[in-house]
Structure formats: structure tokens, C-alpha cells
Scaffold this motif. Structure first.
Motif, PDB file in Angstrom:
ATOM      1  N   UNK A 184       0.834  -1.195   0.000  1.00 14.61           N
ATOM      2  CA  UNK A 184       0.000   0.000   0.000  1.00 14.61           C
ATOM      3  C   UNK A 184       0.871   1.247   0.000  1.00 14.61           C
ATOM      4  N   UNK A 185       1.940   1.196   0.766  1.00 15.89           N
ATOM      5  CA  UNK A 185       2.967   2.240   0.795  1.00 15.89           C
ATOM      6  C   UNK A 185       4.248   1.569   1.282  1.00 15.89           C
ATOM      7  N   UNK A 186       5.377   2.288   1.343  1.00 16.35           N
ATOM      8  CA  UNK A 186       6.631   1.641   1.751  1.00 16.35           C
ATOM      9  C   UNK A 186       6.585   0.991   3.126  1.00 16.35           C
ATOM     10  N   UNK A 187       5.599   1.346   3.952  1.00 15.78           N
ATOM     11  CA  UNK A 187       5.562   0.836   5.323  1.00 15.78           C
ATOM     12  C   UNK A 187       4.468  -0.196   5.578  1.00 15.78           C
ATOM     13  N   UNK A 188       3.551  -0.385   4.628  1.00 14.67           N
ATOM     14  CA  UNK A 188       2.412  -1.259   4.857  1.00 14.67           C
ATOM     15  C   UNK A 188       2.216  -2.226   3.695  1.00 14.67           C
ATOM     16  N   UNK A 189       2.187  -3.550   4.002  1.00 18.56           N
ATOM     17  CA  UNK A 189       1.954  -4.582   2.994  1.00 18.56           C
ATOM     18  C   UNK A 189       0.804  -5.474   3.434  1.00 18.56           C
ATOM     19  N   UNK A 190      -0.144  -5.690   2.520  1.00 23.41           N
ATOM     20  CA  UNK A 190      -1.286  -6.557   2.773  1.00 23.41           C
ATOM     21  C   UNK A 190      -1.190  -7.790   1.879  1.00 23.41           C
ATOM     22  N   UNK A 191      -1.540  -8.957   2.421  1.00 25.62           N
ATOM     23  CA  UNK A 191      -1.401 -10.220   1.688  1.00 25.62           C
ATOM     24  C   UNK A 191      -2.659 -11.066   1.836  1.00 25.62           C
ATOM     25  N   UNK A 192      -3.049 -11.713   0.752  1.00 25.61           N
ATOM     26  CA  UNK A 192      -4.124 -12.704   0.799  1.00 25.61           C
ATOM     27  C   UNK A 192      -3.736 -13.889  -0.085  1.00 25.61           C
ATOM     28  N   UNK A 193      -3.976 -15.126   0.409  1.00 26.78           N
ATOM     29  CA  UNK A 193      -3.770 -16.341  -0.387  1.00 26.78           C
ATOM     30  C   UNK A 193      -4.878 -17.340  -0.112  1.00 26.78           C
ATOM     31  N   UNK A 229      -0.941  -8.882   7.470  1.00 22.91           N
ATOM     32  CA  UNK A 229      -0.645  -7.443   7.491  1.00 22.91           C
ATOM     33  C   UNK A 229       0.728  -7.240   8.102  1.00 22.91           C
ATOM     34  N   UNK A 230       1.596  -6.529   7.394  1.00 28.62           N
ATOM     35  CA  UNK A 230       2.917  -6.174   7.916  1.00 28.62           C
ATOM     36  C   UNK A 230       3.070  -4.663   7.846  1.00 28.62           C
ATOM     37  N   UNK A 231       3.356  -4.051   8.988  1.00 26.79           N
ATOM     38  CA  UNK A 231       3.512  -2.601   9.056  1.00 26.79           C
ATOM     39  C   UNK A 231       4.809  -2.247   9.772  1.00 26.79           C
ATOM     40  N   UNK A 232       5.572  -1.332   9.188  1.00 25.73           N
ATOM     41  CA  UNK A 232       6.806  -0.842   9.792  1.00 25.73           C
ATOM     42  C   UNK A 232       6.661   0.647  10.076  1.00 25.73           C
ATOM     43  N   UNK A 233       6.974   1.031  11.289  1.00 34.13           N
ATOM     44  CA  UNK A 233       6.857   2.433  11.679  1.00 34.13           C
ATOM     45  C   UNK A 233       8.167   2.906  12.305  1.00 34.13           C
ATOM     46  N   UNK A 248       9.189   0.160  14.971  1.00 35.52           N
ATOM     47  CA  UNK A 248       8.203  -0.793  15.463  1.00 35.52           C
ATOM     48  C   UNK A 248       7.636  -1.553  14.274  1.00 35.52           C
ATOM     49  N   UNK A 249       7.785  -2.888  14.287  1.00 39.43           N
ATOM     50  CA  UNK A 249       7.255  -3.731  13.223  1.00 39.43           C
ATOM     51  C   UNK A 249       6.097  -4.560  13.759  1.00 39.43           C
ATOM     52  N   UNK A 250       4.979  -4.544  13.033  1.00 40.98           N
ATOM     53  CA  UNK A 250       3.805  -5.331  13.388  1.00 40.98           C
ATOM     54  C   UNK A 250       3.535  -6.339  12.278  1.00 40.98           C
ATOM     55  N   UNK A 251       3.454  -7.618  12.640  1.00 37.37           N
ATOM     56  CA  UNK A 251       3.237  -8.705  11.674  1.00 37.37           C
ATOM     57  C   UNK A 251       2.076  -9.556  12.176  1.00 37.37           C
ATOM     58  N   UNK A 274     -11.076 -28.079  10.817  1.00 40.21           N
ATOM     59  CA  UNK A 274     -12.008 -26.952  10.791  1.00 40.21           C
ATOM     60  C   UNK A 274     -11.540 -25.961  11.858  1.00 40.21           C
ATOM     61  N   UNK A 275     -10.526 -25.140  11.527  1.00 42.42           N
ATOM     62  CA  UNK A 275      -9.957 -24.275  12.549  1.00 42.42           C
ATOM     63  C   UNK A 275      -9.598 -22.884  12.030  1.00 42.42           C
ATOM     64  N   UNK A 276      -9.451 -21.993  13.003  1.00 37.73           N
ATOM     65  CA  UNK A 276      -8.998 -20.633  12.746  1.00 37.73           C
ATOM     66  C   UNK A 276      -7.690 -20.425  13.500  1.00 37.73           C
ATOM     67  N   UNK A 277      -6.704 -19.839  12.813  1.00 38.72           N
ATOM     68  CA  UNK A 277      -5.371 -19.705  13.394  1.00 38.72           C
ATOM     69  C   UNK A 277      -4.901 -18.259  13.264  1.00 38.72           C
ATOM     70  N   UNK A 278      -4.842 -17.570  14.408  1.00 39.14           N
ATOM     71  CA  UNK A 278      -4.285 -16.212  14.441  1.00 39.14           C
ATOM     72  C   UNK A 278      -2.929 -16.271  15.111  1.00 39.14           C
ATOM     73  N   UNK A 279      -1.946 -15.616  14.498  1.00 36.96           N
ATOM     74  CA  UNK A 279      -0.660 -15.459  15.160  1.00 36.96           C
ATOM     75  C   UNK A 279      -0.012 -14.161  14.694  1.00 36.96           C
ATOM     76  N   UNK A 280       0.775 -13.573  15.546  1.00 37.47           N
ATOM     77  CA  UNK A 280       1.391 -12.299  15.185  1.00 37.47           C
ATOM     78  C   UNK A 280       2.523 -11.944  16.124  1.00 37.47           C
ATOM     79  N   UNK A 281       3.312 -10.982  15.701  1.00 33.24           N
ATOM     80  CA  UNK A 281       4.431 -10.525  16.518  1.00 33.24           C
ATOM     81  C   UNK A 281       4.634  -9.026  16.337  1.00 33.24           C
ATOM     82  N   UNK A 282       4.946  -8.376  17.444  1.00 36.79           N
ATOM     83  CA  UNK A 282       5.303  -6.960  17.442  1.00 36.79           C
ATOM     84  C   UNK A 282       6.753  -6.867  17.887  1.00 36.79           C
ATOM     85  N   UNK A 283       7.583  -6.170  17.089  1.00 39.66           N
ATOM     86  CA  UNK A 283       9.017  -6.086  17.376  1.00 39.66           C
ATOM     87  C   UNK A 283       9.441  -4.628  17.480  1.00 39.66           C
TER      88      UNK A 283
END
Length: 418
Positions: free
Chosen positions: A207-216, A231-235, A243-246, A272-281
Motif C-alpha cells: 500500500x505504501x513503503x511501510x504497509x503490505x497486505x497479503x491474501x492467499x 498485514x505487515x507494518x513498519x513504523x 516498530x514492526x507489526x506482523x 475446521x480451525x482458525x489460526x491467528x498469530x502475530x508478533x510486534x518487534x
């Protein structure tokens, strides 16, 4: 249906059969490299009274990669190749199973050496490239593994398009998989059940140099279908502070005739499951502080091809993908260049998981602690030589999984041939 490797050979022959002038970029833009990787690995199971006291092996691997350019013209043709071989330095029947060496299905003796050759035909039109043959995708729904001597591969077709600035699209079909300690192309498989193929489609948009959106979207035939969002965002928070949010999310359901139900898993093997995972660095100078979290809800284990789920808790030993697994992670990285030692780095992390469900255990717990220290020579004759020391400790409750104390010593040397 025509075999994909046969199709690759035909396309390659067509591209190579063009005139010398048309093949100028095919040669000029080609590149080749070889990587030598020496690895010692020791997994100690004695604290869990496992039948095998330890797995301990030492081996040498070599990987040659050759990538051509494309022939000139509106439609360009090219050919890539990967050749891999592993040589046993020390192992035995009672110490096998580290993933470094293949071993006989009947004798269980580690092979003295094994290897493989993979060819990939490629066609380029504008900014789109179709590859047929041996593939090594690194996508959220299908990734190859490269943490032992040899890397795993897939066989299939993959179209990658970058016609729109910032947008990368992928559409593909994977029909075979060659694991890191194997020299054979086997059926796509999950949970011990074979599948004819895995289809995938999706992409990423900057979307911009700091924000990337992905779908598969991925579908392993007759086993599961899956939607993935990322969603990956770098600030930049200040001078030397970032601060990186993934954030990653999967929705996985059964597909086809549900043959996976025959697997001896929790809920009869239902998916039949939903899997959320993420990391803030948080990055502060040469320091990085990371916090990760995951929640896997619904029925069954998280489904993925090969050995590598797209999860922040894909760590040294465990993948934390059993049914209902909730987990958190704390991680710290340090770059010693701030102390005048460029190339030296340190990492440590801790993952704790609970609420795990299996066919035999309810409410199980697991934890893993990892420590890595690595150095890459920056100049001189040894430039590029890298040394990594890796330690992992894994524990689980109630015999959920075999407990492990693990050490690895990895020495790698990449060399560009041209």
C-alpha cells in the motif's frame, strides 16, 4: 495430463533452440553459485525415557544453483537448475533421525551419501514469469525448508506476475514434494494422507513503503482448503527506534472426500480451525525486543504442506500447531556491529503453549527456549563464511511430545561462480 517435468524439458528445448543473438541475454544474465554447508546436530532424548536415547549426526552438504537469463524477444525462455548432495561424516542406525541424512526404510541405516537434481523451465512475458519443474516457493501457504544440509523442493508450476507496481500475484499447482532428507519426489501429503496436488492463488500489495497486505487461497485436494490474510507494518518512532507489526490469520476447512478423517487425531482427524498469530518487534539501535502470540481454535491441527507453517512460532524444534494451541513468545536480538564487531549476532527466545488437544491428551502444555549466536566473515579470503551455534530446549507435559535438549553447529560457505 502431460507430466510437468516433460513440459519443462520441452519449453527449455524451445528456448535453447533459438538463434545465438536471441540467446545473448540467456547467457549474459545467467548466474551460478555453490554453497558448502557442514553441520553437526545432537538431539538428546534421555530425560524423557524415549526408546532412542539420542539422535546425533555429522554431515557435509553441497548445493549448486544455476539460473539463466531469458532469451530476447516478447516471450523470453530460460532454464534453472539445482543440484544437491549430502555426505555422511558420522552417524549410525541407533543415532539416525536428525533430518541431516536419508536412511533406508528397511535397514534404517543412514545413507553414506544421497543427492538430487532439479530442473526448472521458465517463460517470461513482460513482468510475468511462469516456472515449470522444480520449485522452491516461499509463500504463506507453501514454503520450502532450508534448515538442514539440503533444502526441500516441490515439483509443479508457478506463475508470478508483477505487472502492477507494488502488487505481486502468484498462481500455482504443486504436485510433488522432495523433503530435505530425501532424494525422491513424493505425493503431496498431510497427516499421512496423500493428495494429488495443492493449488494456490493470491498475492501481496504494498500500500505504501511501510504497509503490505497479503491474501492467499490454498487447496490440498481431498484434504483441506485454506484462506490466509497477512498485514505487515513498519513504523519509525524516532532516531534509531522502529516498530514492526506482523499479523497473520488462517481459516482452514476440510475439502473433498475427507480422507483425512482416517488419521488417528483429535476429533477423528477433522480439519475446521482458525489460526491467528502475530508478533510486534521494537527495534532500538542494535537491540530488538519481540512479543508474539497465537490462538488456534476449532477442530484439528493446523494444516500445511511440508515442514514449515507460516507462523511466528515456527522455531528451532517445535511448530506449536496442534489443535487448540494458545501460545506466546518473547524474543531478543542483538547486533554486535554497535560494539565494533560487524557480522556477529545473538538471538534468544522463549515460547510457552497451553490448552493443547490431542487424541490422548487434553489441556497439554509445551515450551521451548532457543539461543543462537552467529558470525559472518565480512572481508578477506573467508568473506561470506558463516558459523552458527544453536541450542534448543523443549519440554511438554504428560508425554505430549518427546522432550529434547538439542545442539547444532553449522558452518556455511557460499561462493559465486559467475
Amino acid at each position: 495430463m502431460t507430466d510437468i517435468r516433460t513440459s519443462a524439458s520441452l519449453l527449455a528445448a524451445l528456448g535453447l533452440g533459438l538463434s545465438c543473438n536471441a540467446s545473448a541475454d540467456f547467457i549474459k544474465d545467467s548466474k551460478a553459485s555453490v554453497e558448502a554447508r557442514n553441520m553437526y546436530m545432537n538431539r538428546d532424548f534421555r530425560q524423557s525415557n524415549a526408546a532412542q536415547a539420542k539422535a546425533e549426526e555429522w554431515a557435509q552438504g553441497f548445493t549448486l544453483r544455476v539460473e539463466s537469463g531469458f532469451t530476447e524477444g516478447t516471450v523470453g525462455f530460460g532454464l534453472d537448475a539445482i543440484a544437491q548432495t549430502a555426505i555422511k561424516l558420522d552417524s549410525s542406525r541407533d543415532r539416525r533421525g536428525t533430518g541431516l541424512l536419508a536412511y533406508g526404510a528397511q535397514s534404517l541405516e543412514p545413507e553414506d551419501n544421497y543427492g538430487e537434481l532439479g530442473l526448472t523451465a521458465k517463460v517470461r512475458v513482460s513482468k510475468s514469469v511462469l516456472k515449470l519443474g522444480t520449485l522452491q516457493p516461499q509463500l504463506p501457504v507453501a514454503a520450502y525448508n532450508d534448515v538442514r544440509l539440503l533444502s526441500s523442493t516441490y515439483a509443479g508450476g508457478l506463475l508470478t506476475s508483477q505487472e502492477v507496481d507494488g502488487l505481486t500475484l502468484n498462481v500455482g499447482r504443486l504436485e510433488k514434494i522432495n523433503l530435505r532428507d530425501s532424494s525422491s519426489n513424493d505425493e503431496m501429503n498431510y497427516g499421512g494422507v496423500d493428495s494429488a496436488h495443492l493449488d494456490l492463488a493470491g498475492g501481496s500489495y504494498a500500500v505504501n513503503p511501510n504497509l503490505t497486505l497479503t491474501y492467499y487461497y490454498a487447496q490440498m485436494d481431498d484434504i483441506y482448503q485454506q484462506h490466509h490474510f497477512n498485514l505487515i507494518h513498519n513504523a519509525k518512532l524516532g532516531e534509531g527506534v522502529s516498530l514492526k507489526t506482523d499479523l497473520r490469520y488462517f481459516d482452514t476447512r476440510e475439502h473433498g472426500d475427507h480422507r483425512y478423517r482416517s488419521a488417528a487425531r483429535v476429533d477423528g482427524g477433522r480439519i475446521d480451525n482458525r489460526f491467528f498469530n502475530g508478533m510486534v518487534t521494537l527495534g532500538v539501535g542494535s537491540h530488538k525486543f519481540g512479543l508474539g502470540y497465537q490462538n488456534l481454535s476449532g477442530d484439528g491441527d493446523f494444516a500445511f504442506p511440508g515442514l514449515d507453517p507460516y507462523s511466528v512460532n515456527l522455531v528451532t524444534f517445535n511448530v506449536f500447531s496442534k489443535a487448540e494451541t494458545d501460545a506466546w513468545q518473547a524474543r531478543y536480538d542483538y547486533d554486535f556491529s554497535a560494539l565494533g564487531i560487524p557480522g556477529l549476532s545473538f538471538m534468544t527466545r522463549y515460547v510457552s503453549a497451553n490448552h493443547i488437544e490431542t487424541a490422548a491428551i487434553s489441556g497439554g502444555k509445551e515450551w521451548e527456549r532457543d539461543t543462537d549466536i552467529a558470525y559472518v566473515f565480512q572481508s578477506g579470503t573467508l568473506k561470506g563464511l558463516n558459523i552458527r551455534l544453536r541450542n534448543a530446549t523443549f519440554r511438554s507435559s504428560g508425554g505430549l511430545t518427546t522432550d529434547v535438549d538439542e545442539n547444532r553447529v553449522i558452518i556455511g560457505y557460499p561462493l559465486a561462480l559467475w
